[in-house]
Scaffold this motif. Structure first.
Motif, PDB file in Angstrom:
ATOM      1  N   ARG A   6       0.846  -1.181   0.000  1.00 41.30           N
ATOM      2  CA  ARG A   6       0.000   0.000   0.000  1.00 41.30           C
ATOM      3  C   ARG A   6       0.888   1.240   0.000  1.00 41.30           C
ATOM      4  NH1 ARG A   6      -3.247   0.388   5.221  1.00 41.30           N
ATOM      5  NH2 ARG A   6      -3.746  -1.717   4.543  1.00 41.30           N
ATOM      6  N   ARG A   7       0.469   2.256  -0.721  1.00 41.58           N
ATOM      7  CA  ARG A   7       1.300   3.454  -0.884  1.00 41.58           C
ATOM      8  C   ARG A   7       0.769   4.588  -0.007  1.00 41.58           C
ATOM      9  NH1 ARG A   7       1.307   6.613  -6.579  1.00 41.58           N
ATOM     10  NH2 ARG A   7       2.803   8.291  -6.147  1.00 41.58           N
ATOM     11  N   LEU A   8       1.549   4.961   0.997  1.00 41.48           N
ATOM     12  CA  LEU A   8       1.223   6.108   1.836  1.00 41.48           C
ATOM     13  C   LEU A   8       1.957   7.333   1.297  1.00 41.48           C
ATOM     14  CD1 LEU A   8       1.657   4.372   5.316  1.00 41.48           C
ATOM     15  CD2 LEU A   8      -0.451   4.621   3.986  1.00 41.48           C
ATOM     16  N   ARG A   9       1.380   8.510   1.539  1.00 45.39           N
ATOM     17  CA  ARG A   9       1.970   9.729   0.984  1.00 45.39           C
ATOM     18  C   ARG A   9       1.933  10.849   2.025  1.00 45.39           C
ATOM     19  NH1 ARG A   9      -0.975  10.778  -4.635  1.00 45.39           N
ATOM     20  NH2 ARG A   9       1.008  11.677  -5.285  1.00 45.39           N
ATOM     21  N   ASN A  10       2.815  11.808   1.869  1.00 48.91           N
ATOM     22  CA  ASN A  10       2.784  13.011   2.697  1.00 48.91           C
ATOM     23  C   ASN A  10       1.527  13.815   2.399  1.00 48.91           C
ATOM     24  OD1 ASN A  10       5.319  12.502   3.847  1.00 48.91           O
ATOM     25  ND2 ASN A  10       6.404  13.610   2.216  1.00 48.91           N
ATOM     26  N   TYR A  11       1.133  14.656   3.363  1.00 47.49           N
ATOM     27  CA  TYR A  11       0.012  15.575   3.149  1.00 47.49           C
ATOM     28  C   TYR A  11       0.537  16.992   3.355  1.00 47.49           C
ATOM     29  CZ  TYR A  11      -4.652  17.617   3.329  1.00 47.49           C
ATOM     30  OH  TYR A  11      -5.773  18.369   3.072  1.00 47.49           O
ATOM     31  N   ILE A  12       0.718  17.726   2.263  1.00 49.39           N
ATOM     32  CA  ILE A  12       1.346  19.045   2.304  1.00 49.39           C
ATOM     33  C   ILE A  12       0.507  20.028   1.506  1.00 49.39           C
ATOM     34  CG2 ILE A  12       3.388  20.393   1.678  1.00 49.39           C
ATOM     35  CD1 ILE A  12       5.056  17.839   2.013  1.00 49.39           C
ATOM     36  N   ASP A  13       0.154  21.128   2.148  1.00 51.30           N
ATOM     37  CA  ASP A  13      -0.603  22.204   1.492  1.00 51.30           C
ATOM     38  C   ASP A  13      -1.887  21.687   0.849  1.00 51.30           C
ATOM     39  OD1 ASP A  13      -0.936  24.897   0.998  1.00 51.30           O
ATOM     40  OD2 ASP A  13       0.126  24.861  -0.916  1.00 51.30           O
TER      41      ASP A  13
END
Length: 484
Positions: A6-13
């Motif tokens: 599973r691909r997790l990602r940063n949350y920015i702006d």
């Protein structure tokens, strides 16, 4: 055949992003010991982007009337409640925690704590305006600090994130939050929920940001010139490094670090009830709690009886998979933590006795048996150092004075408890114990209205309560002439 992670990602702006350089790290399910997801291994460019977003969003968020920030937090709390089953499932995969206990012991307090700080947003207390010099009126303003760099731990990924972002946002700050590299999944889901609420209400995109990564990512956040405050829940070593890094540009620092809670049991206590409650408070969450009841001091007259009863309680305590309703706790968080806990037992001195447990459970995942160790001396490693596992140590004492000496004789000072029917003794001990919290005839309950934080090497600053809220504010004196 390999399973796609599973691909997790940063949350920015206000948007989800991969690390700028594309680097990732594997996230392991501690129940199986196998990777199930990948997360960004964020570096300088990612931290720069998150800090820039938080800085840009700060003026508008700061200038909102408190009632608008309260409205946003209340909607976030409602959204957490509505999506509780998703949060529970992800957190369980994150940590291996039992599903049932996560549902009853984490979601309700988290929601309550967010709602508490939503209310606190509208109750900034301070001195009343007044004249302290003839012809001049003084006013005290409480203001948000600015951008807050926050680092959450792996033992309670969701709840510790709440303890950080809720007071910060309520006070008018903006946030860049980094979860532990071993437990980022639930924080990423929380970002989706929080971001959705803020967007729905029309607030700036950069109010809340999540950056995944390792210790180096955290270091970059703390050393970054934008944040006015760094907050971390973690080890003593990590806290010292944060304090040192933050000192270079005099950032404010908020530290909630390790613990070695003494549990002082006197001869007049209800022994059966004490054993039941202490074993639960010691083994809950696999002992991965800086307030855990893992260092028991028992009056010599009931020592042997207590140890026998506690060993039986340990033998009756079950660890296992998250979907087993009979388990009290799941696995340790990671392979390094399993090795650390096992190492303490392997290095026990000859005079120590393992009364229960003392071994790994199963051949996969990071499970460790409920363990009780007796026959220990005050200067033994396992007494002085934080184990952070399902291990309860037992020492005996002969007098109230010796109990206080042993209890205070460690470098940690977060939490403690006293077990006695003697009210005067309980009051004496609550004064003498050098810990940020003293429970009497109970151990581990926390409420949003009361402060949580320690002394000595357990850090400084308070979580929860109005004190925790005020930690995310600064004080300004305004003086005006009455002569116009």
């Amino acid at each position: 055949m390999t399973t796609e992670l599973r691909r997790l990602r940063n949350y920015i702006d206000g948007e989800f992003r991969d690390a700028a350089d594309g680097r990732t790290t594997e996230v392991v399910n501690p129940v199986t010991g196998e990777a199930y997801a990948s997360a960004p291994l964020s570096a300088e460019a990612d931290v720069d982007a998150a800090m820039a977003a938080a800085k840009a969003a700060f003026p508008a968020w700061r200038d909102l009337i408190p009632g608008e920030r309260q409205k946003a937090l209340l909607k976030i709390a409602d959204a957490f409640e509505e999506r509780a089953e998703e949060l529970i499932a992800v957190e369980s995969e994150n940590t291996g925690k039992p599903l049932g206990l996560t549902r009853t012991e984490e979601i309700p307090p988290m929601v309550d704590q967010i709602r508490f700080f939503a209310g606190a947003a509208r109750l900034l207390e301070g001195r009343s305006a007044g004249e302290y010099m003839e012809g001049l009126t003084s006013i005290v303003r409480r203001e948000p600090i600015g951008v807050c760099a926050q680092v959450a731990p792996w033992n309670y990924p969701m709840m510790m994130a709440v303890w950080k972002f809720a007071p910060a946002l309520a006070a008018g700050n903006t946030v860049v939050l980094k979860p532990s590299d071993t437990t980022p999944a639930s924080t990423v889901l929380m970002a989706e929920i929080i971001g959705g609420v803020l967007a729905e209400l029309g607030h700036p995109k950069g109010v809340f940001n999540v950056v995944c990564g390792d210790r180096d990512t955290g270091r970059l956040m703390v050393e970054h010139p934008v944040p006015a405050m760094a907050s971390i829940t973690g080890s003593v070593r990590a806290g010292m490094q944060v304090a040192e890094s933050a000192s270079k540009d005099l950032k404010r620092v908020h530290l909630e670090l390790g613990g070695k809670a003494p549990v002082v049991v006197f001869e007049d206590t209800d022994l059966a009830k004490a054993v039941e409650d202490i074993s639960t408070a010691g083994f809950f969450n696999a002992g991965q709690d800086c307030t855990a009841a893992t260092r028991v001091l028992v009056h010599e007259s009931i020592h042997d009886e207590f140890v026998t009863a506690l060993a039986k309680a340990a033998a009756d305590t079950k660890t296992g998979a998250p979907d087993d309703d009979d388990v009290l706790y799941g696995p340790l968080n990671n392979a390094n933590q399993l090795a650390q806990v096992a190492g303490f037992i392997d290095r026990l001195p000859a005079h120590a006795k393992v009364e229960a447990g003392g071994e790994r459970v199963g051949d996969k995942g990071y499970f460790y048996a409920p363990t009780v160790v007796s026959g220990l001396k005050q200067d033994d490693e396992i007494i002085q150092k934080e184990v952070f596992g399902p291990v309860i140590t037992v020492q005996s004492f002969s007098s109230e004075e010796q109990a206080i000496e042993y209890a205070n004789g460690v470098e940690y000072a977060l939490a403690s408890s006293v077990w006695t029917k003697n009210h005067a003794r309980a009051m004496r001990l609550s004064k003498a114990l050098d810990f940020g919290c003293v429970w009497i005839n109970t151990h581990i309950p926390l409420v949003a209205e009361m402060p949580h934080g320690g002394f000595k090497k357990s850090g400084y600053g308070k979580d929860l309560s109005a004190y925790g809220f005020e930690d995310y504010t600064r004080v300004k004196h305004v003086m005006t002439s009455l002569e116009g």
